[in-house]
Motif scaffolding. Structure first.
Motif, mmCIF file in Angstrom:
data_model
loop_
_atom_site.group_PDB
_atom_site.id
_atom_site.type_symbol
_atom_site.label_atom_id
_atom_site.label_comp_id
_atom_site.label_asym_id
_atom_site.label_seq_id
_atom_site.Cartn_x
_atom_site.Cartn_y
_atom_site.Cartn_z
ATOM 1 N N GLU A 13 2.160 11.039 13.428
ATOM 2 C CA GLU A 13 2.631 10.239 12.564
ATOM 3 C C GLU A 13 1.972 8.767 12.832
ATOM 4 O O GLU A 13 1.658 7.919 12.129
ATOM 5 N N VAL A 16 -1.649 8.470 11.560
ATOM 6 C CA VAL A 16 -1.762 8.528 10.277
ATOM 7 C C VAL A 16 -1.285 7.076 9.747
ATOM 8 O O VAL A 16 -2.052 6.371 8.902
ATOM 9 N N GLU A 17 -0.253 6.545 10.549
ATOM 10 C CA GLU A 17 0.183 5.132 10.105
ATOM 11 C C GLU A 17 -1.016 4.145 10.572
ATOM 12 O O GLU A 17 -1.031 3.147 9.686
ATOM 13 N N ALA A 60 -4.393 13.324 5.332
ATOM 14 C CA ALA A 60 -3.155 13.091 6.087
ATOM 15 C C ALA A 60 -2.771 11.640 5.498
ATOM 16 O O ALA A 60 -1.460 11.645 5.277
ATOM 17 N N ALA A 61 -3.358 10.769 5.551
ATOM 18 C CA ALA A 61 -3.034 9.334 4.934
ATOM 19 C C ALA A 61 -2.445 9.374 3.696
ATOM 20 O O ALA A 61 -1.657 8.779 3.017
ATOM 21 N N SER A 64 0.694 11.093 3.036
ATOM 22 C CA SER A 64 1.750 10.212 3.846
ATOM 23 C C SER A 64 2.314 9.242 2.868
ATOM 24 O O SER A 64 3.536 8.869 2.316
ATOM 25 N N ALA A 67 3.735 10.716 -0.235
ATOM 26 C CA ALA A 67 5.278 11.320 0.040
ATOM 27 C C ALA A 67 6.238 10.277 -0.058
ATOM 28 O O ALA A 67 7.307 10.386 -0.639
ATOM 29 N N ALA A 68 5.953 9.142 0.420
ATOM 30 C CA ALA A 68 6.828 8.033 0.405
ATOM 31 C C ALA A 68 6.936 7.436 -1.193
ATOM 32 O O ALA A 68 8.224 7.098 -1.328
#
Length: 224
Positions: A13, A16-17, A60-61, A64, A67-68
């Motif tokens: 996580e 990715v952040e 993945a980014a 992410s 998804a948000a």
């Protein structure tokens, strides 16, 4: 219990952040494993432990951020939730300039990947709750998805073209003035909407488009 290794201590996580932060700052070209290791103050091995390559990191980014954006409050009507999801996706694409081309790539390249099913499921669940015939669900959901990403992507592209040093209001005034100066016999429509171009709000225009699609699906009228 054995002590955790550096690779295990650095979460996927957090990787990715950090990748999203680098993408926001410098776009895809700014995201390398070297810049990522510098940002995270770690070695490449710790990152490869979680993410095998740059393509997987971009995926993945993208997943992410999407998804948000797809997270909305429960308890609203299906129409309200569609509006909320649409606007959330619009704002995500506006806030992350690299996101639109990544979405286009994933939507065309990997319809079974992590992003496409989530987008269609989130919107499709609300479409199916509208009470419209089941044999229209796929077409109606596709129309909404295509509109959201077409309109949001174009808005993001316009922002990139304008750049940080260009005043949007001044640009729109200049465009409207140019349309008003067009030949009235050849361009009557563009001349008639020049005032709306000069003063329009991108988000309101976007939501109006969603209202038109919803009205067409349900046979209802636009909300006031």
């Amino acid at each position: 219990m054995a002590p955790r290794t550096r690779a295990e201590a650095l979460s996927r996580e957090r990787i990715v952040e950090a990748a999203v932060e680098l993408l926001d700052a410098d776009g895809e070209r700014g995201l390398t494993f070297r810049t990522l290791t510098e940002r995270l103050a770690t070695g490449p091995g710790a990152i490869y432990w979680h993410v095998p390559n740059k393509g997987a990191l971009l995926d993945a980014a993208t997943a992410s951020v999407i998804a948000a954006a797809l997270t909305v409050d429960a308890g609203r009507s299906p129409q309200d939730e569609i509006r909320a999801i649409g606007l959330s996706l619009f704002e995500a694409i506006e806030s992350h300039p690299w996101l639109s081309p990544q979405l286009a790539l994933q939507l065309s390249r990997s319809p079974r990947g992590s992003v496409t099913p989530r987008i269609f499921e989130a919107i499709g669940q609300r479409v199916s709750a509208l009470g419209i015939p089941e044999n229209t669900w796929f077409t109606a959901t596709s129309a909404l998805v295509h509109y959201v990403f077409g309109a949001a992507g174009q808005n993001a592209a316009n922002s990139r073209v304008l750049g940080p040093g260009v005043d949007r209001a001044e640009f729109l005034r200049a465009a409207a003035n140019a349309w008003e100066d067009l030949d009235p016999a050849e361009f009557p429509f563009l001349r008639s909407i020049a005032d709306e171009v000069r003063e329009h709000d991108d988000r309101e225009q976007f939501l109006t488009g969603i209202e038109l699609i919803l009205a067409g699906m349900t046979g209802g009228s636009r909300r006031p």
